[in-house]
Write an enzyme that holds these catalytic residues in place. Structure first.
Site, mmCIF file in Angstrom:
data_model
loop_
_atom_site.group_PDB
_atom_site.id
_atom_site.type_symbol
_atom_site.label_atom_id
_atom_site.label_comp_id
_atom_site.label_asym_id
_atom_site.label_seq_id
_atom_site.Cartn_x
_atom_site.Cartn_y
_atom_site.Cartn_z
ATOM 1 N N GLU A 1 105.451 28.054 18.045
ATOM 2 C CA GLU A 1 106.048 29.358 18.339
ATOM 3 C C GLU A 1 104.969 30.436 18.415
ATOM 4 O OE1 GLU A 1 109.290 30.261 15.654
ATOM 5 O OE2 GLU A 1 110.373 28.439 16.214
ATOM 6 N N THR B 1 107.097 32.323 8.545
ATOM 7 C CA THR B 1 106.844 31.816 9.896
ATOM 8 C C THR B 1 106.325 32.912 10.815
ATOM 9 O OG1 THR B 1 109.135 32.277 10.520
ATOM 10 C CG2 THR B 1 108.639 30.046 9.743
ATOM 11 N N MET C 1 108.969 14.847 4.288
ATOM 12 C CA MET C 1 110.329 14.475 3.877
ATOM 13 C C MET C 1 110.388 14.526 2.349
ATOM 14 S SD MET C 1 113.438 13.516 4.277
ATOM 15 C CE MET C 1 114.600 12.932 3.035
ATOM 16 N N ASP D 1 125.268 34.017 9.996
ATOM 17 C CA ASP D 1 123.816 33.887 10.226
ATOM 18 C C ASP D 1 123.376 34.788 11.378
ATOM 19 O OD1 ASP D 1 121.183 33.063 10.003
ATOM 20 O OD2 ASP D 1 121.485 31.119 10.966
#
Ligand code: CA
Length: 717
Positions: free
Chosen positions: A92, A188, A679, A333
């Site tokens: 991004e 982020t 994970m 959201d």
């Protein structure tokens, strides 16, 4: 060598001044990373060949004044160079370019300095994020870029640190932990530097955190101020600059009790930070509620300030100036942390200083940025949660059914009508170019909600709205999905033109240029140039992976470049596994740079279809499978896809883990055997019997698809 050039240039300026010539007559001094400061960013148009800040300037129009590439020659645009980065998750990042160097980030918050003309790597900084943190990243372990200021490069990391690097070497200068790392916070967004202060927010409101914006001294990293976006859990003062407005106004908009007291309330400002140097105001976009569902979060109701708002603050102190809440009492959201653009626009005979935003909720807002007065709010796509915005009160006119006391198929869904992808404004056309998506979602009230610290805590049940897996039904359900590039006229309050991406929502960030072009990548792995006035496609090229970041433009030695980044991942391809255009390859994220006459080529693209014969035969009772599906949707869907086949980003669970024994599966899912690769274990969130039920569901999904593979109806994608 660069230092001596700067000294010579500085001496030349002094000489000019001593000769009595007017200093402003001199050409602007060449900028280096060491000399980027507020004046340089404010006067960015004097350096049109550079890209100094996330949206190029503080107003974040994502507009380049360069015009060597235009409609007449864009057809000859070709790849100048590409650079493989060190992470294979979503990209991004918008690059910054100064003094021939490109500063760009990849997933896992890794920073790279590249030669902007050749792509050759100068240095790499890996903050060595604990990969188990990936479990706390709702929307992939992405990063949107860096800030540059006086010789330092600033990056926020997915585990909540803010790090200042030496721009010349990539070596850390200082590092601050900006969050309580025991909580599921993530960063982020790109930091912004305003008046010597680095501003950074964070995400995490799906899991249960309290949002805030913090300013740090750019030189030392010392904290200067913090402004919270949700109340103190006991509605007590924090000793923060936000205390006064919470006591005066914001606390009263929250129920004294409710799940927010445990889940933090949310409001995480994870993207937009935009500054007006004339008014000396910084504008922050804030995130959704935590949990999402207001019935649980604040049972007696209330607007819940400052969720889903644009909050205007004084950058020196963090003092409150005004706010505008786009979605009072948000429950879907519907963040308002989407990119904000500042522009001076003529309405009739009057030029107004406006702020524009297209947040997730589907309305395009134009506000007077001095006062916060609402000038207009119009839906930029077909939505059904509200019918309009009441211009007297500034509040949305809600569809009562949208508050999902009964399950309700809502447009937009949680991914929004527009998400993080930068929109652009061209002062030449007067249009705002919005990367819009139609991605409906069925919301259902979660009756048996129980707050689980550190795990997904939205209070909204999606399992009832799972897309069908039978191909024909699935194709019909997916037919409603669409992407649009909307060229919005903020004066006429309607689109001038719309380019549609049928069945390909999640189209990318946008660059507008003085060459009369807008550039956009899309989920269909094409990067396109459009005529900014008409929407005609003037050029397109294969990017292999979706190029969804905000593209940038820069110039070196008289050559104009267009740069973007591409990779597998980001939130829709991660959770909506239907969105993957083709099976992914495990290659890394990339920087892609184009110029007129570029002749570089990408290496061949390998696909790897999964083995269609799942070996496990036993998969539990139907009841167990159903329970497993429920647990899967609460815990796994966001990263492993709504049909458990998120191939190419995270493992395709239908095949890769299918042979895992009950014990292997528990070791991985509950105890975190693969935490080192992202994970993390779900101990405390998923019990061993629930893990076994998930295994049953995943095996059942694999068998369902395998038995269908022999039939003529191939899956739609
Ligand atoms: Ca969110």
């Amino acid at each position: 060598m660069r230092l001596s050039t700067a000294i010579v240039a500085g001496a030349a300026l002094l000489a000019l001044a001593s000769c009595g010539k007017k200093q402003e007559a001199a050409a602007p001094q060449a900028l280096t990373a060491a000399t980027v400061d507020g004046a340089a960013i404010v006067n960015a148009d004097q350096h049109p060949g550079l890209w100094l800040s996330y949206g190029r300037t503080y107003s974040e129009q994502h507009y380049s004044p360069l015009k060597k590439i235009d409609a007449s020659n864009v057809g000859q645009l070709g790849l100048a160079w590409y650079a493989d980065l060190d992470a294979n998750r979503g990209m991004e990042s918008s690059p910054l370019v100064v003094d021939g160097v490109m500063y760009v980030t990849s997933a896992w918050s890794i920073v790279y300095a590249l030669d902007a003309k050749t792509g050759e790597r100068k240095w790499t900084f890996d903050p060595k994020v604990d990969k188990a943190r990936g479990q706390k990243a709702c929307c992939d372990v992405v990063n949107r870029g860096v800030a540059i200021w006086k010789g330092k490069v600033y990056v926020g990391t997915i585990d909540g640190r803010l790090i200042a690097l030496d721009a010349a070497t990539g070596k850390p200068v200082w590092e601050k932990v900006t969050v309580d790392q025991s909580k599921p916070y993530t960063i982020t967004g790109a930091p912004r530097v305003i008046k010597g202060k680095v501003l950074i927010g964070q995400g995490g409101a799906e899991y249960g955190v309290r949002g805030y914006m913090t300013a740090y001294d750019a030189e030392t990293g010392d904290q200067i101020w913090r402004f919270y976006m949700a109340p103190n859990p006991e509605k007590k003062p924090d000793g923060a600059v936000s205390d006064k407005i919470f006591a005066d106004k914001a606390n009263a908009t929250w129920d004294d009790k409710g799940e927010w007291t445990e889940a933090g309330g949310g409001g995480t400002p994870w993207d937009a930070i935009v500054y007006d140097p004339d008014l000396d105001i910084v504008y922050i976009g804030t995130g959704n509620g935590s949990p999402w569902n207001r019935r649980l979060r604040s049972p007696s109701g209330g607007d819940n300030l400052f969720l889903s708002s644009i909050v205007a603050l004084k950058p020196d102190t963090g003092e409150y100036v005004w706010h505008y809440q786009t979605t009072p009492g948000e429950s879907w959201d519907y963040t308002a942390t989407q990119p904000i653009i500042l522009a001076d626009i003529k309405f009739g005979d009057t030029v107004r200083k406006v702020l524009m935003q297209a947040p997730k909720n589907g309305f395009f807002y134009v506000l007077d940025r001095a006062t916060g007065e609402l000038i207009s709010a119009d839906a930029f796509q077909d939505i059904n949660w509200a019918t309009g915005v009441d211009m007297k009160t500034g509040r949305p006119i809600e569809n009562p059914a949208a508050r999902y006391q009964e399950p309700f198929l809502t447009i937009p869904g949680p991914l929004g009508a527009h998400n993080w992808h930068p929109m652009a404004y061209s002062p030449d056309t007067g249009l705002v170019y919005i990367p819009a998506h139609t991605i409906p979602s069925l919301y259902a009230d979660m009756q048996n909600f129980e707050y689980r610290p550190g795990f997904w805590n939205t209070g909204t049940d999606f399992s009832a709205g799972a897309l069908p897996t039978e191909p024909k039904a699935r194709a019909a359900a997916l037919a409603g999905l669409e992407g649009q590039l909307v060229a919005w006229d903020p004066v006429a309050r309607k689109p001038k033109w719309v380019h549609k991406y049928p069945a390909d929502p999640w189209n990318g960030g946008i660059l507008a240029t003085a060459g009369g072009l807008v550039f956009e990548g899309a989920l269909d792995t094409r990067f396109r140039a459009f005529d900014a006035a008409t929407g005609d496609v003037k050029w397109e090229i294969d990017t292999q992976y979706p190029a969804l970041s905000g593209p940038v433009s820069y110039e070196i030695d008289g050559v104009q470049y267009i740069a973007t980044t591409a990779g597998w991942g980001t939130s829709l391809p991660l959770s909506g596994d239907f969105a993957l255009p083709k099976l992914g390859s495990p290659d890394n994220g990339r920087v892609l740079v184009y110029k007129i006459g570029g002749t570089a080529t990408l290496p061949p693209y390998d696909t790897f279809p999964p083995d269609p014969t799942p070996p496990a035969a036993d998969f539990g009772s139907q009841q167990m499978v159903e329970h497993g599906k429920d647990v899967f949707f609460r815990n796994c869907m966001v990263c492993h896809g709504e049909s458990a086949k998120s191939g190419g980003i995270t493992p395709d669970l239908r095949w890769t883990m299918i042979a895992a024994s009950k014990d292997d599966w528990k070791d991985i899912v509950v105890d975190g055997k693969y935490a080192h690769s992202g994970m993390a274990g779900f101990k405390g969130g998923i019990s061993p019997p629930d893990a076994e039920a998930i295994r049953a569901y995943v095996i059942a999904r694999a068998h369902e698809d395998a038995s269908r593979a022999a039939q003529p109806d191939a899956p739609p994608k």
